[in-house]
Design an enzyme around this catalytic site. Structure first.
Site, PDB file in Angstrom:
ATOM      1  N   SER A   9       8.724 -34.380 -50.345  1.00  0.00           N
ATOM      2  CA  SER A   9       7.381 -34.857 -49.996  1.00  0.00           C
ATOM      3  C   SER A   9       6.705 -33.825 -49.122  1.00  0.00           C
ATOM      4  O   SER A   9       7.174 -33.524 -48.011  1.00  0.00           O
ATOM      5  CB  SER A   9       7.474 -36.174 -49.234  1.00  0.00           C
ATOM      6  OG  SER A   9       6.238 -36.409 -48.590  1.00  0.00           O
ATOM      7  N   HIS A  34       6.335 -34.132 -54.517  1.00  0.00           N
ATOM      8  CA  HIS A  34       5.806 -35.456 -54.163  1.00  0.00           C
ATOM      9  C   HIS A  34       4.591 -35.284 -53.250  1.00  0.00           C
ATOM     10  O   HIS A  34       4.673 -34.648 -52.200  1.00  0.00           O
ATOM     11  CB  HIS A  34       6.895 -36.277 -53.475  1.00  0.00           C
ATOM     12  CG  HIS A  34       6.510 -37.699 -53.222  1.00  0.00           C
ATOM     13  ND1 HIS A  34       6.486 -38.652 -54.215  1.00  0.00           N
ATOM     14  CD2 HIS A  34       6.121 -38.332 -52.081  1.00  0.00           C
ATOM     15  CE1 HIS A  34       6.112 -39.818 -53.694  1.00  0.00           C
ATOM     16  NE2 HIS A  34       5.868 -39.641 -52.405  1.00  0.00           N
ATOM     17  N   ASP A  36       1.678 -37.175 -51.221  1.00  0.00           N
ATOM     18  CA  ASP A  36       1.300 -38.459 -50.618  1.00  0.00           C
ATOM     19  C   ASP A  36      -0.181 -38.491 -50.279  1.00  0.00           C
ATOM     20  O   ASP A  36      -0.652 -37.692 -49.471  1.00  0.00           O
ATOM     21  CB  ASP A  36       2.122 -38.683 -49.340  1.00  0.00           C
ATOM     22  CG  ASP A  36       3.559 -39.047 -49.640  1.00  0.00           C
ATOM     23  OD1 ASP A  36       3.789 -39.980 -50.423  1.00  0.00           O
ATOM     24  OD2 ASP A  36       4.459 -38.373 -49.092  1.00  0.00           O
ATOM     25  N   MET A  38      -3.146 -40.675 -48.656  1.00  0.00           N
ATOM     26  CA  MET A  38      -3.407 -41.814 -47.752  1.00  0.00           C
ATOM     27  C   MET A  38      -4.877 -41.837 -47.364  1.00  0.00           C
ATOM     28  O   MET A  38      -5.472 -40.773 -47.133  1.00  0.00           O
ATOM     29  CB  MET A  38      -2.535 -41.678 -46.503  1.00  0.00           C
ATOM     30  CG  MET A  38      -1.054 -41.536 -46.808  1.00  0.00           C
ATOM     31  SD  MET A  38      -0.105 -41.513 -45.285  1.00  0.00           S
ATOM     32  CE  MET A  38       1.538 -41.125 -45.926  1.00  0.00           C
ATOM     33  N   HIS A  68       1.550 -39.958 -55.220  1.00  0.00           N
ATOM     34  CA  HIS A  68       1.794 -41.307 -54.705  1.00  0.00           C
ATOM     35  C   HIS A  68       0.517 -41.747 -54.001  1.00  0.00           C
ATOM     36  O   HIS A  68       0.208 -41.276 -52.906  1.00  0.00           O
ATOM     37  CB  HIS A  68       2.997 -41.252 -53.753  1.00  0.00           C
ATOM     38  CG  HIS A  68       3.266 -42.530 -53.023  1.00  0.00           C
ATOM     39  ND1 HIS A  68       4.153 -42.607 -51.970  1.00  0.00           N
ATOM     40  CD2 HIS A  68       2.766 -43.785 -53.179  1.00  0.00           C
ATOM     41  CE1 HIS A  68       4.190 -43.854 -51.521  1.00  0.00           C
ATOM     42  NE2 HIS A  68       3.344 -44.582 -52.227  1.00  0.00           N
ATOM     43  N   MET A  70      -1.620 -44.019 -51.903  1.00  0.00           N
ATOM     44  CA  MET A  70      -1.662 -45.107 -50.916  1.00  0.00           C
ATOM     45  C   MET A  70      -3.130 -45.273 -50.550  1.00  0.00           C
ATOM     46  O   MET A  70      -3.566 -44.954 -49.435  1.00  0.00           O
ATOM     47  CB  MET A  70      -0.789 -44.747 -49.709  1.00  0.00           C
ATOM     48  CG  MET A  70       0.695 -44.810 -50.013  1.00  0.00           C
ATOM     49  SD  MET A  70       1.710 -43.898 -48.838  1.00  0.00           S
ATOM     50  CE  MET A  70       1.639 -42.260 -49.578  1.00  0.00           C
ATOM     51  N   MET A 139       9.679 -48.286 -51.936  1.00  0.00           N
ATOM     52  CA  MET A 139       9.527 -47.818 -50.560  1.00  0.00           C
ATOM     53  C   MET A 139      10.677 -48.355 -49.713  1.00  0.00           C
ATOM     54  O   MET A 139      10.927 -49.568 -49.673  1.00  0.00           O
ATOM     55  CB  MET A 139       8.202 -48.313 -49.959  1.00  0.00           C
ATOM     56  CG  MET A 139       6.944 -47.773 -50.608  1.00  0.00           C
ATOM     57  SD  MET A 139       6.816 -45.974 -50.661  1.00  0.00           S
ATOM     58  CE  MET A 139       6.918 -45.532 -48.926  1.00  0.00           C
ATOM     59  N   ASP A 177      11.700 -43.795 -51.771  1.00  0.00           N
ATOM     60  CA  ASP A 177      10.820 -43.019 -50.887  1.00  0.00           C
ATOM     61  C   ASP A 177      10.871 -43.574 -49.473  1.00  0.00           C
ATOM     62  O   ASP A 177      10.455 -44.703 -49.233  1.00  0.00           O
ATOM     63  CB  ASP A 177       9.389 -43.094 -51.450  1.00  0.00           C
ATOM     64  CG  ASP A 177       8.402 -42.220 -50.705  1.00  0.00           C
ATOM     65  OD1 ASP A 177       8.802 -41.510 -49.772  1.00  0.00           O
ATOM     66  OD2 ASP A 177       7.211 -42.250 -51.078  1.00  0.00           O
TER      67      ASP A 177
HETATM   68  C1  DX5 Z   1       5.497 -42.485 -46.613  1.00  0.00           C
HETATM   69  C2  DX5 Z   1       5.472 -41.517 -47.773  1.00  0.00           C
HETATM   70  C3  DX5 Z   1       6.702 -40.734 -47.952  1.00  0.00           C
HETATM   71  C4  DX5 Z   1       7.089 -39.862 -46.787  1.00  0.00           C
HETATM   72  C5  DX5 Z   1       8.575 -39.796 -46.750  1.00  0.00           C
HETATM   73  O1  DX5 Z   1       4.423 -43.378 -46.735  1.00  0.00           O
HETATM   74  O2  DX5 Z   1       5.238 -42.208 -48.994  1.00  0.00           O
HETATM   75  O3  DX5 Z   1       6.681 -39.987 -49.155  1.00  0.00           O
HETATM   76  O4  DX5 Z   1       6.576 -38.578 -46.848  1.00  0.00           O
HETATM   77  O5  DX5 Z   1       8.940 -39.090 -45.634  1.00  0.00           O
HETATM   78  P1  DX5 Z   1      10.424 -39.077 -45.081  1.00  0.00           P
HETATM   79  O6  DX5 Z   1      11.295 -38.526 -46.159  1.00  0.00           O
HETATM   80  O7  DX5 Z   1      10.329 -38.211 -43.880  1.00  0.00           O
HETATM   81  O8  DX5 Z   1      10.773 -40.513 -44.764  1.00  0.00           O
HETATM   82 ZN    ZN Z   2       5.456 -41.092 -50.902  1.00  0.00          ZN
END
Ligand code: DX5
Ligand code: ZN
Length: 225
Positions: A9, A34, A36, A38, A68, A70, A139, A177
């Site tokens: 990620s 990956h 992310d 947000m 991903h 969010m 998750m 994840d």
């Molecule tokens: C959290 C993200 C993850 C995050 C995971 O909302 O979806 O992808 O980056 O990070 P680690 O591996 O540090 O838990």
């Molecule tokens: Zn993620």
């Protein structure tokens, strides 16, 4: 399906030199990137959008980009990320009013589609839709931040999802994840996951290859019996 995939990620990467960070982690053995997304609305944090995804593609990143989402709502972002070069797109069922339509939108835009289950999302959200999915992203932390602790109850939930996948008769990957590390990746795989997102475990170490190699070594010991 190839057995195990590792998806670093980039949330924990150094965004001041993101292209080089992604190149390095691919060089170190990453299977997927990956990404992310947000929005400070669906989750209490704000990251990056399609422009950054497109920049990575233009920079020359060839490995599949695993977006991903969010964000809420999701449909416009699905189209924008597909146009920006995403290969896989997942989103949370709570973030769309029309789940089937949003799933179909990912498919129509030529990407693999995944549904993301938060730690407390009930599995009945898979009813009537599982057959259309390429993967289920589970998750193991509450979404919004990297570096959180793996929620152990997730292992039981992975087993339950695995049963649903087997009952569907479809080739659906189970991706995990949140809080994935060298010391828990094997038990997560033994519960039924096959695709592993890891942010802080990889990017907070100086040698990305060493971490990914250690993860693969752990995965080579997986006992599925
Ligand atoms: C959290 C993200 C993850 C995050 C995971 O909302 O979806 O992808 O980056 O990070 P680690 O591996 O540090 O838990
Ligand atoms: Zn993620």
């Amino acid at each position: 399906m190839s057995p195990f995939l590792i998806a670093p990620s980039i949330l924990s990467a150094n965004f001041a030199c993101l292209g080089s960070e992604v190149e390095q982690v691919i060089e170190a053995g990453a299977d997927l990137v990956h990404f992310d997304v947000m929005d400070n609305h669906y989750v209490p944090n704000l990251t990056v959008g399609p422009l950054v995804c497109e920049s990575l593609v233009k920079y020359g990143i060839k490995k599949p980009i695993d977006v991903h989402l969010m964000v809420e709502p999701v449909d416009q972002m699905i189209e924008d990320f597909a146009t920006a070069g995403a290969h896989r797109i997942s989103f949370h069922p709570e973030a769309t009013k029309h789940l089937d339509r949003s799933v179909q939108l990912v498919v129509d835009n030529g990407c693999e589609v995944g549904l993301v289950l938060n730690p407390a999302t009930p599995l009945n959200c898979l009813d009537h839709i599982i057959d259309k999915l390429d993967f289920i992203l589970m998750m193991s932390v509450n979404p919004g931040f990297g570096g959180q602790k793996f929620i152990p109850q997730t292992l039981e939930k992975i087993r339950a999802v695995k049963q649903r996948v087997q009952a569907s008769g479809k080739q659906i990957r189970i991706q995990i994840d949140g809080g994935v590390k060298v010391d828990n990746i094997r038990s997560i795989a033994e519960a039924g996951a096959d695709t592993f997102v890891a942010g802080s475990a990889i990017f907070n170490q100086p040698d990305y290859k060493q971490v990914i190699d250690q993860m693969r070594l752990e995965l080579s010991k997986v006992n599925m019996a």
